[in-house]
Scaffold this motif. Structure first.
Motif, PDB file in Angstrom:
ATOM      1  N   ARG A 217       1.840  -6.375 -13.056  1.00 45.95           N
ATOM      2  CA  ARG A 217       1.398  -7.459 -13.943  1.00 45.95           C
ATOM      3  C   ARG A 217       2.572  -8.328 -14.362  1.00 45.95           C
ATOM      4  NH1 ARG A 217      -1.976  -3.355 -16.183  1.00 45.95           N
ATOM      5  NH2 ARG A 217      -0.541  -3.024 -17.925  1.00 45.95           N
ATOM      6  N   GLN A 218       3.734  -7.715 -14.564  1.00 48.94           N
ATOM      7  CA  GLN A 218       4.912  -8.453 -14.997  1.00 48.94           C
ATOM      8  C   GLN A 218       5.567  -9.231 -13.855  1.00 48.94           C
ATOM      9  OE1 GLN A 218       6.149  -8.830 -18.132  1.00 48.94           O
ATOM     10  NE2 GLN A 218       4.427  -7.651 -18.921  1.00 48.94           N
ATOM     11  N   ALA A 219       5.758  -8.562 -12.718  1.00 46.60           N
ATOM     12  CA  ALA A 219       6.537  -9.159 -11.627  1.00 46.60           C
ATOM     13  C   ALA A 219       5.670  -9.837 -10.585  1.00 46.60           C
ATOM     14  CB  ALA A 219       7.401  -8.079 -10.963  1.00 46.60           C
ATOM     15  N   GLY A 220       4.438  -9.368 -10.403  1.00 42.49           N
ATOM     16  CA  GLY A 220       3.531  -9.976  -9.442  1.00 42.49           C
ATOM     17  C   GLY A 220       3.602  -9.347  -8.061  1.00 42.49           C
ATOM     18  N   ALA A 221       2.526  -9.518  -7.321  1.00 45.01           N
ATOM     19  CA  ALA A 221       2.421  -9.118  -5.915  1.00 45.01           C
ATOM     20  C   ALA A 221       1.170  -9.790  -5.377  1.00 45.01           C
ATOM     21  CB  ALA A 221       2.322  -7.597  -5.767  1.00 45.01           C
ATOM     22  N   GLU A 222       1.094  -9.901  -4.057  1.00 46.78           N
ATOM     23  CA  GLU A 222      -0.057 -10.573  -3.455  1.00 46.78           C
ATOM     24  C   GLU A 222      -1.133  -9.596  -2.992  1.00 46.78           C
ATOM     25  OE1 GLU A 222       2.028 -13.026  -4.849  1.00 46.78           O
ATOM     26  OE2 GLU A 222       3.241 -12.130  -3.251  1.00 46.78           O
ATOM     27  N   ILE A 223      -0.749  -8.409  -2.570  1.00 47.18           N
ATOM     28  CA  ILE A 223      -1.714  -7.383  -2.166  1.00 47.18           C
ATOM     29  C   ILE A 223      -1.002  -6.037  -2.167  1.00 47.18           C
ATOM     30  CG2 ILE A 223      -1.271  -7.644   0.333  1.00 47.18           C
ATOM     31  CD1 ILE A 223      -4.338  -7.198   0.733  1.00 47.18           C
ATOM     32  N   VAL A 224      -1.738  -4.961  -2.449  1.00 45.60           N
ATOM     33  CA  VAL A 224      -1.190  -3.608  -2.465  1.00 45.60           C
ATOM     34  C   VAL A 224      -2.011  -2.746  -1.515  1.00 45.60           C
ATOM     35  CG1 VAL A 224      -0.650  -1.583  -3.870  1.00 45.60           C
ATOM     36  CG2 VAL A 224      -0.423  -3.880  -4.859  1.00 45.60           C
ATOM     37  N   LEU A 225      -1.309  -1.974  -0.672  1.00 45.09           N
ATOM     38  CA  LEU A 225      -1.948  -1.092   0.311  1.00 45.09           C
ATOM     39  C   LEU A 225      -1.654   0.363  -0.062  1.00 45.09           C
ATOM     40  CD1 LEU A 225      -0.662  -2.924   3.542  1.00 45.09           C
ATOM     41  CD2 LEU A 225      -2.646  -3.508   2.121  1.00 45.09           C
ATOM     42  N   HIS A 226      -2.637   1.239   0.139  1.00 46.51           N
ATOM     43  CA  HIS A 226      -2.409   2.657  -0.137  1.00 46.51           C
ATOM     44  C   HIS A 226      -3.184   3.519   0.850  1.00 46.51           C
ATOM     45  CE1 HIS A 226      -6.302   3.971  -1.858  1.00 46.51           C
ATOM     46  NE2 HIS A 226      -6.412   2.743  -2.330  1.00 46.51           N
ATOM     47  N   GLY A 227      -2.835   4.812   0.863  1.00 43.59           N
ATOM     48  CA  GLY A 227      -3.533   5.817   1.643  1.00 43.59           C
ATOM     49  C   GLY A 227      -3.980   6.939   0.734  1.00 43.59           C
ATOM     50  N   HIS A 228      -3.790   8.196   1.178  1.00 43.71           N
ATOM     51  CA  HIS A 228      -3.945   9.421   0.391  1.00 43.71           C
ATOM     52  C   HIS A 228      -5.388   9.821   0.118  1.00 43.71           C
ATOM     53  CE1 HIS A 228      -2.767  12.678  -2.181  1.00 43.71           C
ATOM     54  NE2 HIS A 228      -3.190  12.109  -3.286  1.00 43.71           N
ATOM     55  N   SER A 229      -6.234   8.881  -0.264  1.00 42.50           N
ATOM     56  CA  SER A 229      -7.609   9.226  -0.626  1.00 42.50           C
ATOM     57  C   SER A 229      -8.467   9.578   0.577  1.00 42.50           C
ATOM     58  CB  SER A 229      -8.258   8.066  -1.378  1.00 42.50           C
ATOM     59  OG  SER A 229      -8.373   6.930  -0.535  1.00 42.50           O
ATOM     60  N   HIS A 230      -8.048   9.140   1.777  1.00 40.66           N
ATOM     61  CA  HIS A 230      -8.840   9.269   3.008  1.00 40.66           C
ATOM     62  C   HIS A 230     -10.154   8.490   2.905  1.00 40.66           C
ATOM     63  CE1 HIS A 230      -6.777  13.288   4.414  1.00 40.66           C
ATOM     64  NE2 HIS A 230      -5.908  12.322   4.123  1.00 40.66           N
ATOM     65  N   ASP A 231     -10.201   7.516   2.003  1.00 38.86           N
ATOM     66  CA  ASP A 231     -11.371   6.660   1.837  1.00 38.86           C
ATOM     67  C   ASP A 231     -11.012   5.214   2.132  1.00 38.86           C
ATOM     68  OD1 ASP A 231     -12.990   8.753   0.973  1.00 38.86           O
ATOM     69  OD2 ASP A 231     -12.542   8.412  -1.150  1.00 38.86           O
TER      70      ASP A 231
END
Length: 302
Positions: A217-231
């Protein structure tokens, strides 16, 4: 290591989109585990692999995913952790060989299975430094797109698989994202554990997800990718409109469609004041099951 992709992939950013393949949790078939390496938490994971996981995490499925990626001629492949099952030195070496054979330059981060126990970095994640970094977070930059890798993998007690970014890494992440944003770059953040409550159980969750969300929220980003959930999921970073994109395991066989092996095809198109980001979710046979698109302004914080 250079913070760019190989020179032959570089072209003026106004002439073409940047295309990325996102996959996660391939859980590559392990070599034999020495008994000396299993006198710890690995013993439970080895039992789980022999009884169940090896029957659903299939090398052929992962190979089909990689084969489909090859047909799409992407600029880079992002792997958001859990290349191994037990985090043994032999698995790290096997995964390094797999990474060398991928059809495009790879960037990776470790997952909880890769960080199952404490061990010298030379026996573990430093074997992947070519595709990652010696410390986190790191950034690789190409034609206005910065891929930022965050390490949420930490050794945990038996029956636990939670993650943590930690204060020091969070401070470096905020500074890095701020600099990249001020430079007008599209920031694609990659983390293993989903940084949002409810996507996994507490024992598998990112325990400092609130602090991680506060940094974004402070620094910003355009998109975040993750794994781990297997969903295969599509949500947002809490308190923002930053897309949060999950992907199923690249090797998993499951009757439920949201848990069937897949990969995410991202196409990032530069615009005058930001980027158009398009996503298509691919199954191993090339079938596209979901699409989404966003227009993200430069240096976006929300």
């Amino acid at each position: 290591m250079s913070h760019e992709f190989p020179a032959e992939t570089r072209t003026p950013r106004e002439t073409r989109a940047i295309t990325l393949a996102h996959l996660s949790d391939p859980h590559l078939p392990p070599p034999p585990v020495r008994w000396q390496d299993a006198l710890n938490k690995r013993a439970l994971s080895l039992l789980s692999w022999k009884k169940h996981r090896r029957h659903v995490h299939l090398a052929a499925t992962c190979a089909a995913i990689v084969g489909d990626i090859a047909k799409n001629d992407v600029d880079a492949i992002l792997v958001s952790g859990d290349l191994t099952n037990f985090g043994t030195p032999g698995e790290f070496a096997l995964a390094a060989n797999w990474l060398k054979q991928l059809p495009a330059p790879a960037m990776i981060i470790p997952g909880n299975h890769d960080c199952m126990i404490r061990q010298p970095a030379e026996r573990g994640i430093l074997q992947w430094k070519t595709w990652s970094a010696a410390s986190y977070p790191y950034a690789r930059i190409h034609d206005g797109v910065a891929v930022v890798g965050v390490n949420s993998g930490v050794p945990t007690p038996p029956f636990m698989a939670y993650g943590r970014v930690g204060r020091r890494q969070l401070a470096r992440l905020e500074a890095l994202l701020t600099r990249l944003g001020e430079a007008g770059l599209c920031r694609v953040v990659m983390i293993h554990h989903p940084p949002k409550r409810g996507l996994v159980t507490w024992r598998k969750a990112l325990h400092d997800y609130r602090a991680f969300a506060r940094v974004l929220r402070q620094a910003g980003a355009e998109i975040v990718l993750h794994g781990h959930s297997h969903d295969a999921t599509l949500t947002h970073i809490p308190g923002t409109d930053i897309p949060l994109l999950g992907v199923a395991s690249a090797s998993l066989t499951d009757k439920r469609e949201h848990r069937q092996a897949c990969w995410n095809h991202l196409s990032i198109h530069p615009q005058d004041n930001g980027w158009a980001i398009n996503m298509a979710r691919h199954r191993p046979n090339g079938r596209i099951t979901e699409k989404a698109s966003w227009v993200r302004p430069r240096n976006s914080r929300t």
